[in-house]
Design an enzyme around this catalytic site. Structure first.
Site, PDB file in Angstrom:
ATOM      1  CB  ALA A   1      -0.928  -0.023   1.215  1.00  0.00           C
TER       2      ALA A   1
ATOM      3  CB  ILE B   1      -4.364  -1.427  -2.084  1.00  0.00           C
ATOM      4  CG1 ILE B   1      -4.014  -0.018  -1.561  1.00  0.00           C
ATOM      5  CG2 ILE B   1      -3.351  -2.470  -1.617  1.00  0.00           C
ATOM      6  CD1 ILE B   1      -2.771   0.624  -2.172  1.00  0.00           C
ATOM      7  CB  THR B   2      -3.035  -4.930  -6.614  1.00  0.00           C
ATOM      8  OG1 THR B   2      -3.035  -3.898  -7.588  1.00  0.00           O
ATOM      9  CG2 THR B   2      -3.211  -6.281  -7.288  1.00  0.00           C
TER      10      THR B   2
ATOM     11  CG  HIS C   1      16.391  11.110   4.049  1.00  0.00           C
ATOM     12  ND1 HIS C   1      17.075  10.034   3.530  1.00  0.00           N
ATOM     13  CD2 HIS C   1      16.825  12.209   3.393  1.00  0.00           C
ATOM     14  CE1 HIS C   1      17.899  10.469   2.588  1.00  0.00           C
ATOM     15  NE2 HIS C   1      17.771  11.788   2.480  1.00  0.00           N
TER      16      HIS C   1
ATOM     17  CD  GLU D   1       5.350  -2.116  -8.534  1.00  0.00           C
ATOM     18  OE1 GLU D   1       6.051  -1.822  -7.541  1.00  0.00           O
ATOM     19  OE2 GLU D   1       4.204  -1.666  -8.717  1.00  0.00           O
ATOM     20  NE  ARG D   2       8.814   1.887 -12.056  1.00  0.00           N
ATOM     21  CZ  ARG D   2       9.372   2.835 -11.335  1.00  0.00           C
ATOM     22  NH1 ARG D   2      10.665   3.035 -11.409  1.00  0.00           N
ATOM     23  NH2 ARG D   2       8.636   3.594 -10.552  1.00  0.00           N
TER      24      ARG D   2
ATOM     25  NE  ARG E   1     -16.886 -11.452 -39.547  1.00  0.00           N
ATOM     26  CZ  ARG E   1     -18.166 -11.507 -39.226  1.00  0.00           C
ATOM     27  NH1 ARG E   1     -18.713 -12.621 -38.760  1.00  0.00           N
ATOM     28  NH2 ARG E   1     -18.928 -10.445 -39.362  1.00  0.00           N
TER      29      ARG E   1
ATOM     30  CG  ASN F   1       4.121   4.336 -19.603  1.00  0.00           C
ATOM     31  OD1 ASN F   1       4.387   3.625 -18.619  1.00  0.00           O
ATOM     32  ND2 ASN F   1       3.736   3.831 -20.764  1.00  0.00           N
TER      33      ASN F   1
HETATM   34  C1  LIG Z   1      -5.596  -1.141 -11.228  1.00  0.00           C
HETATM   35  C2  LIG Z   1      -4.606  -0.423 -10.371  1.00  0.00           C
HETATM   36  C3  LIG Z   1      -3.846  -1.160  -9.462  1.00  0.00           C
HETATM   37  C4  LIG Z   1      -2.949  -0.495  -8.623  1.00  0.00           C
HETATM   38  N1  LIG Z   1      -2.273  -1.208  -7.659  1.00  0.00           N
HETATM   39  C5  LIG Z   1      -1.554  -0.543  -6.722  1.00  0.00           C
HETATM   40  C6  LIG Z   1      -1.001  -1.218  -5.598  1.00  0.00           C
HETATM   41  O1  LIG Z   1      -1.127  -2.446  -5.438  1.00  0.00           O
HETATM   42  N2  LIG Z   1      -0.341  -0.493  -4.658  1.00  0.00           N
HETATM   43  C7  LIG Z   1      -0.174   0.839  -4.790  1.00  0.00           C
HETATM   44  O2  LIG Z   1       0.426   1.436  -3.907  1.00  0.00           O
HETATM   45  N3  LIG Z   1      -0.676   1.531  -5.838  1.00  0.00           N
HETATM   46  C8  LIG Z   1      -1.362   0.869  -6.810  1.00  0.00           C
HETATM   47  N4  LIG Z   1      -1.896   1.540  -7.878  1.00  0.00           N
HETATM   48  C9  LIG Z   1      -1.715   3.002  -7.959  1.00  0.00           C
HETATM   49  C10 LIG Z   1      -0.790   3.450  -9.092  1.00  0.00           C
HETATM   50  O3  LIG Z   1       0.527   3.067  -8.841  1.00  0.00           O
HETATM   51  C11 LIG Z   1      -0.970   4.968  -9.234  1.00  0.00           C
HETATM   52  O4  LIG Z   1      -2.265   5.180  -9.776  1.00  0.00           O
HETATM   53  C12 LIG Z   1       0.076   5.607 -10.106  1.00  0.00           C
HETATM   54  O5  LIG Z   1       1.332   5.568  -9.489  1.00  0.00           O
HETATM   55  C13 LIG Z   1      -0.258   7.084 -10.436  1.00  0.00           C
HETATM   56  O6  LIG Z   1      -0.593   7.796  -9.307  1.00  0.00           O
HETATM   57  P1  LIG Z   1      -1.939   8.690  -9.293  1.00  0.00           P
HETATM   58  O7  LIG Z   1      -3.040   7.811  -9.730  1.00  0.00           O
HETATM   59  O8  LIG Z   1      -2.047   9.338  -7.961  1.00  0.00           O
HETATM   60  O9  LIG Z   1      -1.727   9.772 -10.419  1.00  0.00           O
HETATM   61  P2  LIG Z   1      -0.978  11.202 -10.269  1.00  0.00           P
HETATM   62  O10 LIG Z   1       0.326  11.003  -9.572  1.00  0.00           O
HETATM   63  O11 LIG Z   1      -1.946  12.176  -9.687  1.00  0.00           O
HETATM   64  O12 LIG Z   1      -0.713  11.562 -11.788  1.00  0.00           O
HETATM   65  C14 LIG Z   1      -1.697  12.156 -12.645  1.00  0.00           C
HETATM   66  C15 LIG Z   1      -1.037  12.501 -13.965  1.00  0.00           C
HETATM   67  O13 LIG Z   1       0.011  13.430 -13.755  1.00  0.00           O
HETATM   68  C16 LIG Z   1       1.208  12.946 -14.290  1.00  0.00           C
HETATM   69  N5  LIG Z   1       2.370  13.363 -13.498  1.00  0.00           N
HETATM   70  C17 LIG Z   1       2.526  13.279 -12.156  1.00  0.00           C
HETATM   71  N6  LIG Z   1       3.749  13.718 -11.813  1.00  0.00           N
HETATM   72  C18 LIG Z   1       4.375  14.074 -12.948  1.00  0.00           C
HETATM   73  C19 LIG Z   1       5.663  14.606 -13.275  1.00  0.00           C
HETATM   74  N7  LIG Z   1       6.590  14.821 -12.314  1.00  0.00           N
HETATM   75  N8  LIG Z   1       5.953  14.871 -14.559  1.00  0.00           N
HETATM   76  C20 LIG Z   1       5.052  14.626 -15.549  1.00  0.00           C
HETATM   77  N9  LIG Z   1       3.822  14.133 -15.306  1.00  0.00           N
HETATM   78  C21 LIG Z   1       3.487  13.851 -14.033  1.00  0.00           C
HETATM   79  C22 LIG Z   1       1.069  11.436 -14.264  1.00  0.00           C
HETATM   80  O14 LIG Z   1       1.966  10.806 -15.177  1.00  0.00           O
HETATM   81  C23 LIG Z   1      -0.390  11.276 -14.638  1.00  0.00           C
HETATM   82  O15 LIG Z   1      -0.534  11.349 -16.020  1.00  0.00           O
HETATM   83  C24 LIG Z   1      -2.772   0.907  -8.746  1.00  0.00           C
HETATM   84  C25 LIG Z   1      -3.512   1.619  -9.685  1.00  0.00           C
HETATM   85  C26 LIG Z   1      -4.423   0.975 -10.480  1.00  0.00           C
HETATM   86  C27 LIG Z   1      -5.229   1.786 -11.442  1.00  0.00           C
END
Ligand SMILES: Cc1cc2nc3c(=O)[nH]c(=O)nc-3n(C[C@H](O)[C@H](O)[C@H](O)COP(=O)(O)OP(=O)(O)OC[C@H]3O[C@@H](n4cnc5c(N)ncnc54)[C@H](O)[C@@H]3O)c2cc1C
Length: 374
Positions: free
Chosen positions: A119, A152-153, A174, A239-240, A265, A363
């Site tokens: 989380a 959270i998955t 930190h 993870e990536r 088809r 991305n």
């Molecule tokens: C199906 C699913 C499963 C998930 N599972 C987990 C999990 O198990 N545990 C967990 O902790 N999280 C999980 N996540 C959360 C996921 O990691 C976050 O949604 C993701 O990191 C983006 O954060 P955010 O949604 O708050 O978007 P934001 O951080 O608010 O970003 C919104 C937009 O702004 C852009 N942005 C933000 N900062 C910058 C920057 N510095 N420069 C350029 N663009 C920027 C982003 O790229 C995005 O396009 C999951 C999400 C989904 C949808």
């Protein structure tokens, strides 16, 4: 590939064809797999396969996890959250846990008695993890945790949650620590709704709430405060890579399903494959898949010898997820209206693909990481 990996592939293909593929509709309706599935697959040695045997795991490597990811894609399943459980959560414990912590938690994760989640994300902090607001305040021999997590998955089933929390609110990176919460043993832990998503219908992505949750200080991962951010940064490449491996496997499935379809088809008196447009579309897709496969295999090889660096893992995640979305979209188009029907697996691959550009670090964040390294 080795004989051992080939054997695992055969076993996984067989098991997933029975345990995963036929149950997709039910998993989607209930927004989760059956809780029992974890124990059944644990008994067969398919959970925590890359964790050493001394901690109850399968004694394999990331190559074994790769085989499972590929076979899960082949089984057209995106519900079972094993990549988070085995590929991520278990590895945090393995890499940073004290001996006592590893023996306490890993065998039960490997057997499927515990389901793991991590989380990090919160309603107000996703990409910018330094700004998490969840707090873990020391009180005697305990931490008192307060905060809310989202997306959270494995959230609705998890019994072991690694919580990213601030142990020192005055510090940025930190001040972050990782604290393990065994949900059955605490008060004040609450699960919110299972979130209604565009894809991954069978996954129990959930909100989690912590209201004065008390855990012993011995649940601090690694036993030293303030290490959380470094631990996260070190684990995120795996993870990536997991996302990239799943993306290539998804692309291969999309292509295979589409080839089968366009050979059967008919339109205007001939099979779709006979139209030049179909051939050209699929020629481009096949080329993208082949290039992706070569790059991602190389990344897996590097990771197996500990040489996958952070920017290359970011490239793998970004590029493979982009290509998956493109290939899935082009393949879906060749199914015509049937491609838009949920009963056709290509529709699920398309819908499930979209999130891969978002989770595991968006991305855009991947491009930041790559850009900084140039
Ligand atoms: C199906 C699913 C499963 C998930 N599972 C987990 C999990 O198990 N545990 C967990 O902790 N999280 C999980 N996540 C959360 C996921 O990691 C976050 O949604 C993701 O990191 C983006 O954060 P955010 O949604 O708050 O978007 P934001 O951080 O608010 O970003 C919104 C937009 O702004 C852009 N942005 C933000 N900062 C910058 C920057 N510095 N420069 C350029 N663009 C920027 C982003 O790229 C995005 O396009 C999951 C999400 C989904 C949808």
């Amino acid at each position: 590939m080795t004989e051992d990996l080939d054997q695992l592939r055969r076993l996984a293909r067989d098991v997933f064809a029975k345990e995963l593929t036929p149950h997709q509709e039910r998993f989607a309706e209930q927004h989760s797999v059956d809780r029992d599935l974890w124990r059944r697959l644990g008994e067969l040695g398919l959970v925590c396969i890359s964790i050493p045997e001394e901690y109850g795991g399968g004694g394999g490597t990331f190559a074994h996890e790769t085989v499972l990811l590929e076979e899960q894609a082949r089984a057209l399943d995106s519900s079972w959250g094993n990549s988070v459980h085995s590929g991520i959560v278990a590895h945090y414990l393995l890499n940073y846990g004290t001996e006592e912590q590893k023996h306490r938690w890993l065998p039960r994760l490997a057997s499927g008695d515990l389901v793991g989640a991590i989380a990090m994300s919160e309603p107000g902090a996703g990409s910018d993890l330094q700004s998490v607001r969840t707090r873990a305040v020391r009180s005697g021999d305990e931490y008192v945790i307060n905060g809310a997590k989202t997306f959270i998955t494995n959230g609705s089933q998890a019994d072991l949650v690694i919580v990213v929390a601030k142990t020192d609110a005055d510090q940025g990176a930190h001040g972050i620590s990782l604290i393990v919460v065994e949900t059955e043993l605490v008060e004040g832990f609450r699960r919110g709704r299972v979130l209604d998503k565009l894809g991954l219908a069978g996954q129990d992505t959930s909100e989690l709430f912590f209201d004065d949750v008390r855990v012993p200080v011995s649940n601090l991962l690694g036993g030293q405060e303030g290490q959380g951010f470094v631990q996260l940064m070190q684990q995120l490449p795996q993870e990536r890579l997991i996302i990239a491996v799943a993306a290539v496997a998804g692309m291969e499935m999309a292509l295979e399903l589409t080839l089968d379809y366009v050979k059967q088809r008919q339109a205007f008196g001939r099979e779709l494959i006979k139209f030049q447009n179909t051939k050209f579309e699929l020629a481009e897709c096949a080329t993208e898949v082949a290039v992706a496969r070569a790059f991602i295999d190389q990344c897996v090889e590097r990771h197996l010898v500990g040489k996958l660096d952070v920017p290359t893992a970011a490239m793998a995640k970004m590029w493979a997820s982009e290509r998956l979305c493109r290939v899935a979209d082009r393949c879906l188009q060749l199914f015509g209206g049937y491609g838009y029907m949920k009963e056709y697996p290509i529709a699920r691959i398309w819908a499930d693909a979209r999130v891969q550009k978002i989770y595991g670090g968006t991305n855009e964040i991947m491009k930041e990481i790559i850009g900084r390294s140039l």
